[in-house]
Motif scaffolding. Structure first.
Motif, PDB file in Angstrom:
ATOM      1  N   LEU A  27     -42.703  38.773 -79.098  1.00  0.00           N
ATOM      2  CA  LEU A  27     -43.790  37.908 -79.561  1.00  0.00           C
ATOM      3  C   LEU A  27     -45.128  38.356 -78.999  1.00  0.00           C
ATOM      4  O   LEU A  27     -46.173  38.063 -79.582  1.00  0.00           O
ATOM      5  CB  LEU A  27     -43.508  36.456 -79.155  1.00  0.00           C
ATOM      6  CG  LEU A  27     -42.364  35.800 -79.918  1.00  0.00           C
ATOM      7  CD1 LEU A  27     -41.998  34.473 -79.286  1.00  0.00           C
ATOM      8  CD2 LEU A  27     -42.736  35.607 -81.384  1.00  0.00           C
ATOM      9  N   ILE A  28     -45.123  39.031 -77.876  1.00  0.00           N
ATOM     10  CA  ILE A  28     -46.319  39.677 -77.348  1.00  0.00           C
ATOM     11  C   ILE A  28     -45.934  41.093 -76.937  1.00  0.00           C
ATOM     12  O   ILE A  28     -44.765  41.367 -76.657  1.00  0.00           O
ATOM     13  CB  ILE A  28     -46.933  38.917 -76.150  1.00  0.00           C
ATOM     14  CG1 ILE A  28     -45.909  38.793 -75.001  1.00  0.00           C
ATOM     15  CG2 ILE A  28     -47.440  37.551 -76.568  1.00  0.00           C
ATOM     16  CD1 ILE A  28     -46.476  38.158 -73.744  1.00  0.00           C
ATOM     17  N   ALA A  29     -46.915  41.971 -76.901  1.00  0.00           N
ATOM     18  CA  ALA A  29     -46.620  43.366 -76.560  1.00  0.00           C
ATOM     19  C   ALA A  29     -47.888  44.028 -76.029  1.00  0.00           C
ATOM     20  O   ALA A  29     -49.002  43.675 -76.443  1.00  0.00           O
ATOM     21  CB  ALA A  29     -46.109  44.129 -77.788  1.00  0.00           C
ATOM     22  N   PRO A  30     -47.746  44.977 -75.103  1.00  0.00           N
ATOM     23  CA  PRO A  30     -48.919  45.709 -74.627  1.00  0.00           C
ATOM     24  C   PRO A  30     -49.456  46.612 -75.724  1.00  0.00           C
ATOM     25  O   PRO A  30     -48.694  47.250 -76.456  1.00  0.00           O
ATOM     26  CB  PRO A  30     -48.381  46.509 -73.435  1.00  0.00           C
ATOM     27  CG  PRO A  30     -46.910  46.620 -73.678  1.00  0.00           C
ATOM     28  CD  PRO A  30     -46.503  45.401 -74.438  1.00  0.00           C
ATOM     29  N   CYS A  31     -50.756  46.645 -75.851  1.00  0.00           N
ATOM     30  CA  CYS A  31     -51.392  47.454 -76.899  1.00  0.00           C
ATOM     31  C   CYS A  31     -52.675  48.044 -76.346  1.00  0.00           C
ATOM     32  O   CYS A  31     -53.522  47.302 -75.827  1.00  0.00           O
ATOM     33  CB  CYS A  31     -51.677  46.595 -78.130  1.00  0.00           C
ATOM     34  SG  CYS A  31     -52.266  47.532 -79.561  1.00  0.00           S
ATOM     35  N   ALA A  32     -52.811  49.361 -76.422  1.00  0.00           N
ATOM     36  CA  ALA A  32     -54.010  50.047 -75.941  1.00  0.00           C
ATOM     37  C   ALA A  32     -54.938  50.325 -77.110  1.00  0.00           C
ATOM     38  O   ALA A  32     -54.492  50.672 -78.201  1.00  0.00           O
ATOM     39  CB  ALA A  32     -53.643  51.350 -75.237  1.00  0.00           C
TER      40      ALA A  32
ATOM     41  N   ALA B  33     -50.459  43.131 -82.245  1.00  0.00           N
ATOM     42  CA  ALA B  33     -49.735  44.358 -81.919  1.00  0.00           C
ATOM     43  C   ALA B  33     -48.605  44.544 -82.931  1.00  0.00           C
ATOM     44  O   ALA B  33     -48.091  43.565 -83.480  1.00  0.00           O
ATOM     45  CB  ALA B  33     -49.156  44.272 -80.506  1.00  0.00           C
ATOM     46  N   PRO B  34     -48.203  45.757 -83.197  1.00  0.00           N
ATOM     47  CA  PRO B  34     -47.094  45.962 -84.139  1.00  0.00           C
ATOM     48  C   PRO B  34     -45.770  45.458 -83.573  1.00  0.00           C
ATOM     49  O   PRO B  34     -45.573  45.399 -82.358  1.00  0.00           O
ATOM     50  CB  PRO B  34     -47.075  47.481 -84.330  1.00  0.00           C
ATOM     51  CG  PRO B  34     -47.711  48.030 -83.097  1.00  0.00           C
ATOM     52  CD  PRO B  34     -48.742  47.035 -82.685  1.00  0.00           C
TER      53      PRO B  34
ATOM     54  N   PRO C  14     -56.658  37.943 -74.489  1.00  0.00           N
ATOM     55  CA  PRO C  14     -55.505  38.769 -74.108  1.00  0.00           C
ATOM     56  C   PRO C  14     -55.588  39.241 -72.657  1.00  0.00           C
ATOM     57  O   PRO C  14     -56.638  39.732 -72.222  1.00  0.00           O
ATOM     58  CB  PRO C  14     -55.589  39.963 -75.073  1.00  0.00           C
ATOM     59  CG  PRO C  14     -56.382  39.456 -76.231  1.00  0.00           C
ATOM     60  CD  PRO C  14     -57.371  38.500 -75.656  1.00  0.00           C
ATOM     61  N   PRO C  15     -54.530  39.074 -71.880  1.00  0.00           N
ATOM     62  CA  PRO C  15     -54.544  39.539 -70.489  1.00  0.00           C
ATOM     63  C   PRO C  15     -54.460  41.059 -70.405  1.00  0.00           C
ATOM     64  O   PRO C  15     -53.938  41.719 -71.311  1.00  0.00           O
ATOM     65  CB  PRO C  15     -53.306  38.882 -69.879  1.00  0.00           C
ATOM     66  CG  PRO C  15     -52.402  38.631 -71.040  1.00  0.00           C
ATOM     67  CD  PRO C  15     -53.280  38.377 -72.224  1.00  0.00           C
TER      68      PRO C  15
ATOM     69  N   ALA D 214     -54.799  48.881 -71.511  1.00  0.00           N
ATOM     70  CA  ALA D 214     -53.993  48.146 -72.477  1.00  0.00           C
ATOM     71  C   ALA D 214     -54.139  46.646 -72.242  1.00  0.00           C
ATOM     72  O   ALA D 214     -54.443  46.193 -71.137  1.00  0.00           O
ATOM     73  CB  ALA D 214     -52.527  48.560 -72.358  1.00  0.00           C
ATOM     74  N   ARG D 215     -53.929  45.890 -73.300  1.00  0.00           N
ATOM     75  CA  ARG D 215     -53.946  44.429 -73.216  1.00  0.00           C
ATOM     76  C   ARG D 215     -52.686  43.883 -73.865  1.00  0.00           C
ATOM     77  O   ARG D 215     -52.094  44.522 -74.721  1.00  0.00           O
ATOM     78  CB  ARG D 215     -55.172  43.858 -73.930  1.00  0.00           C
ATOM     79  CG  ARG D 215     -56.508  44.267 -73.312  1.00  0.00           C
ATOM     80  CD  ARG D 215     -57.650  43.727 -74.147  1.00  0.00           C
ATOM     81  NE  ARG D 215     -57.599  44.234 -75.511  1.00  0.00           N
ATOM     82  CZ  ARG D 215     -58.087  43.596 -76.569  1.00  0.00           C
ATOM     83  NH1 ARG D 215     -58.653  42.410 -76.434  1.00  0.00           N
ATOM     84  NH2 ARG D 215     -58.008  44.126 -77.775  1.00  0.00           N
ATOM     85  N   MET D 216     -52.301  42.687 -73.449  1.00  0.00           N
ATOM     86  CA  MET D 216     -51.171  42.004 -74.082  1.00  0.00           C
ATOM     87  C   MET D 216     -51.679  41.265 -75.304  1.00  0.00           C
ATOM     88  O   MET D 216     -52.528  40.387 -75.205  1.00  0.00           O
ATOM     89  CB  MET D 216     -50.518  41.024 -73.110  1.00  0.00           C
ATOM     90  CG  MET D 216     -49.733  41.674 -72.004  1.00  0.00           C
ATOM     91  SD  MET D 216     -48.373  42.720 -72.571  1.00  0.00           S
ATOM     92  CE  MET D 216     -47.325  41.523 -73.363  1.00  0.00           C
TER      93      MET D 216
END
Length: 774
Positions: free
Chosen positions: A360-365, A742-743, A320-321, A387-389
């Motif tokens: 389809l992707i989302a930032p998540c800490a 991620a949700p 994850p970036p 946070a990561r994607m």
């Protein structure tokens, strides 16, 4: 709204009328103004109002209420025959005007009447008062500018320096009231300025531009005291800047200017009928396209897009970036992903932005650890983890879908997202992925460009691939046609050319445009926009149940999906295994085939055919996941093209790798390494590459490590060995990569709440709700 009276009152408000104007053509706007202009000639001027306000408030704020005397629009109606004679229409023009009036009646911009009379909301009568002119120069200058801008305009007109602001403004107004001087200025105007005057003089007198900025960092309601100043460096459009410098356009809101009444009156041909362009101007500079070339290029673009998007999101799932504190994905991660997938960095940014806006992707800490409690002074709180994607909960279902279904959310999101992601106007700003969509005109611009392309005759496209000069000419012609469809969304300046060019480049990547023409998918995207899909953003098209209460939008989604199905062939379920230890998949691979090959091979090349290289390290990876040699060979044989037997070198490779796999085992007792091969244990104990594990030999066949089992396994594999994890019972533990998700953040399209209120989706449901008093 609880009743028909409430609905009627809402539709007649200035704000509701202004919102409706944002999505109609120039011809329709001219027709509405013509009704109001004729009404003034027949019924006299409206009662005076304190201050008129402009039409297109939908771009930056809400329409202010004016304490104007109440006027019934029906009292200012005109007959259809009177309107058509006023416009001097022939039979074809009358038919076009009749069709336009029907469309505008559906939008409540023409009010229902007995059939022979035409009635428009009172806002048009206020704006078109005096024959479609703008407001007087004195009023516009007073409301828009402070003293420095007034003196600057006076200087631009070549006037003597005045002592006070009032004196300078009087001199400017005197010039604009002098018809001869105004016509003399117009005679010396550059061609770009003359083109703008040709559009403004007949009315409406409003133009979107970027040559002014608010002194207070935001828009204002006319009469509220907000002032404007010239944009530093100009607008990028020399024609608009020339007019602004001479007071021939004056700001009335952020990015909106008005032509003063006096200038329009001096330049107007009073014997000419009001302008009415019932059809868009043709796109000039088109070229012929060979038969089948458009759809062929669209197929190639979509196949490449499906492959690269899948690779991109698989890479995001594996590594994850990072998300910067300032927002956006770290540039180094974007470059890493672009290199891994084999695409330019700007394309990688586009796919990441679309994937983010398609949920389809989302930032998540990560959740920060709770601070330990203890006596004494409280500890300072730790900084929040970065946070990561991550892939969202939609990702796994998306990955299992065929290529056409995987591309549906990308194409649909591109159509409705309020941003042109490929356009990065600030050369000094480093482009980053994961930018927040903020361009309020992007969807209208995209819609207008697709509408303009839809007017091209079959077998023709815009010549965008020629020399720089030829491309600029072709784009200017395309923008001129697009501006007819959405006159409030296109500035027709230099910056607009760059935005349109970026829009076309994105459309070509998605198979929406090919060879400068709309593809079958492009026509489906246009239908999607015409059905009002942009009002539901953000939402995920194609997910969830059918939109039963919005049949037009549901049909548009199905047509979009069908167009993708027709252009993208069914995914490949077999591969051709070759003696050089490669596997070739001719076309897009099914998810199950990709998963199998990714487990035991490395992707080597992209294109219409994807080549995988089977190596000992890749086979060990498959064995680490719990497969044995026989099972792996059986699964590969099942997907062999035409049922052909696997090449002998491939069978030898798998069996030889399996023979050495697992000769050493990592025990979970934090942590031991055991192997029946004593010489191998000695080799490990002396290996410098494993010194960080602190290995110590405690028996001829046993080593202990200071690192945990996971770190020990990773270090051994990095050094080129092939260990497996062993449980306390002595059985081999099958390792599975931890899947972080991620949700979900966005609803399906069927569950989205349209902007500007939910509202029933059909006329029948609206009537039922009103009659029921709901």
């Amino acid at each position: 709204m609880a009743s028909l009276a409430d609905l009627a009152g809402h539709l007649l408000t200035d704000e509701s009328t202004a919102l409706g104007l944002n999505e109609i053509s120039l011809g329709d706007i001219q027709l509405l103004f013509a009704v109001a202009t004729l009404a003034e000639r027949l019924h006299g001027p409206l009662p005076a109002v304190p201050s008129a306000h402009h039409l297109f408030m939908g771009y930056g704020g809400r329409s202010p209420r004016l304490d104007a005397p109440a006027v019934d629009p029906a009292d200012r109606s005109v007959t259809r025959d009177q309107l058509f004679r006023f416009l001097r229409l022939d039979d074809a023009g009358r038919s076009a005007a009749e069709a336009a009036l029907s469309r505008l009646t559906e939008r409540a911009l023409v009010l229902p009447s007995s059939g022979i009379r035409v009635t428009v909301p009172i806002l048009f009568h206020r704006q078109a008062g005096g024959g479609g002119y703008g407001r007087p120069a004195e009023q516009l200058l007073t409301e828009a500018f402070n003293a420095p801008e007034i003196h600057r305009i006076a200087q631009g007109l070549g006037l003597a320096k005045a002592r006070t602001r009032d004196e300078a403004q009087r001199q400017i107004v005197d010039v604009l009231r002098d018809a001869k001087r105004v016509r003399a200025m117009a005679a010396e105007a550059p061609p770009a300025a003359l083109d703008l005057l040709d559009k403004l003089v007949p009315g409406p007198p409003l133009l979107r531009t970027h040559c002014f900025v608010s002194r207070y960092g935001g828009g204002f309601y006319p009469g509220s005291g907000g002032k404007f100043t010239f944009r530093e460096g100009g607008s990028g459009d020399p024609g608009t800047d020339w007019l602004a410098a001479r007071g021939l356009v004056v700001p009335v809101d952020e990015d909106l200017v008005e032509l003063p009444r006096e200038a329009a009156d001096a330049l107007r041909d009073h014997d000419r009928a009001p302008s009415y362009l019932s059809v868009p101007p043709p796109v000039g500079g088109t070229v012929e396209i060979p038969d089948g070339a458009v759809e062929s290029q669209a197929q190639a673009a979509l196949a490449e897009a499906a492959s690269r998007v899948e690779l991109m999101l698989r890479q995001v799932a594996v590594q994850p970036p990072a998300v910067r504190k300032a927002g956006g994905i770290a540039v180094r991660d974007t470059r890493r992903l672009a290199k891994a997938v084999g695409m330019p960095e700007e394309q990688a940014r586009l796919w990441l932005d679309l994937a983010n806006n398609a949920d389809l992707i989302a930032p998540c800490a990560e959740e920060p650890e709770a601070p330990a409690r203890g006596r004494g002074r409280a500890r300072r709180p730790e900084s929040q983890p970065p946070a990561r994607m991550l892939p969202t909960e939609r990702y796994d279902e998306w990955l299992a879908a065929p290529p056409a279904r995987r591309l549906l959310p990308f194409v649909a999101t591109w159509a409705v997202v309020p941003e042109v992601f490929s356009h990065w106007p600030d050369e000094n700003d480093t482009p980053v992925a994961l930018t927040a969509p903020e361009d309020g005109e992007a969807v209208d611009l995209r819609h207008a460009v697709l509408e303009a392309l839809a007017t091209l005759p079959a077998g023709h496209g815009v010549a965008t691939g020629k020399s720089a000069r030829g491309r600029a000419t072709a784009l200017a012609a395309l923008i001129a046609t697009a501006a007819w469809f959405r006159p409030t969304a296109l500035t027709q300046g230099a910056g607009e050319t760059e935005r349109v060019e970026a829009t076309l480049a994105e459309a070509e990547l998605l198979g929406v445009v090919a060879h400068g023409a709309l593809t079958s998918l492009g026509h489906a995207v246009l239908g999607f926009l015409r059905a009002g899909a942009h009002r539901h953003f953000p939402a995920v098209p194609g997910a969830g149940p059918a939109l039963r209460d919005r049949p037009a939008l549901d049909d548009a989604v199905r047509r979009l999906s069908a167009a993708l199905d027709a252009l993208l062939p069914a995914p490949q379920t077999t591969a051709r295994f070759q003696a050089d230890l490669t596997a070739v998949v001719a076309g897009a691979a099914a998810s199950e085939l990709t998963d199998l090959l990714a487990a035991c091979a490395d992707r080597e090349s992209e294109g219409r055919a994807v080549v995988w290289r089977i190596t000992p390290a890749a086979v060990r990876r498959a064995l680490d996941s719990g497969l044995d040699a026989a099972d792996l060979l059986a699964r590969l044989a099942d997907v062999s093209e035409g049922g052909r037997p696997l090449p002998q070198p491939l069978e030898y490779l798998v069996k030889d790798t399996a023979r050495t796999h697992g000769r050493m085992r990592v025990v979970r007792s934090a942590c031991c390494i055991r192997s029946d091969d004593e010489s191998l244990v000695s080799e490990l104990a002396a290996a410098r590459a494993l010194s960080k594990l602190g290995l110590r030999r405690i028996a001829p066949t046993v080593l202990i490590s200071t690192a945990d089992p996971e770190a020990t396994l990773a270090a051994l594999r990095a050094a080129g060995y092939a260990p497996v994890l062993e449980a306390e019972t002595g059985t081999t533990v099958i390792e599975k990569a931890r899947q972080e998700r991620a949700p979900k953040r966005m609803p399906s399209l069927s569950g989205a709440r349209p902007r500007r209120g939910q509202g029933p989706g059909t006329a029948q449901s609206l009537a039922g709700a009103l009659l029921a008093g709901r």
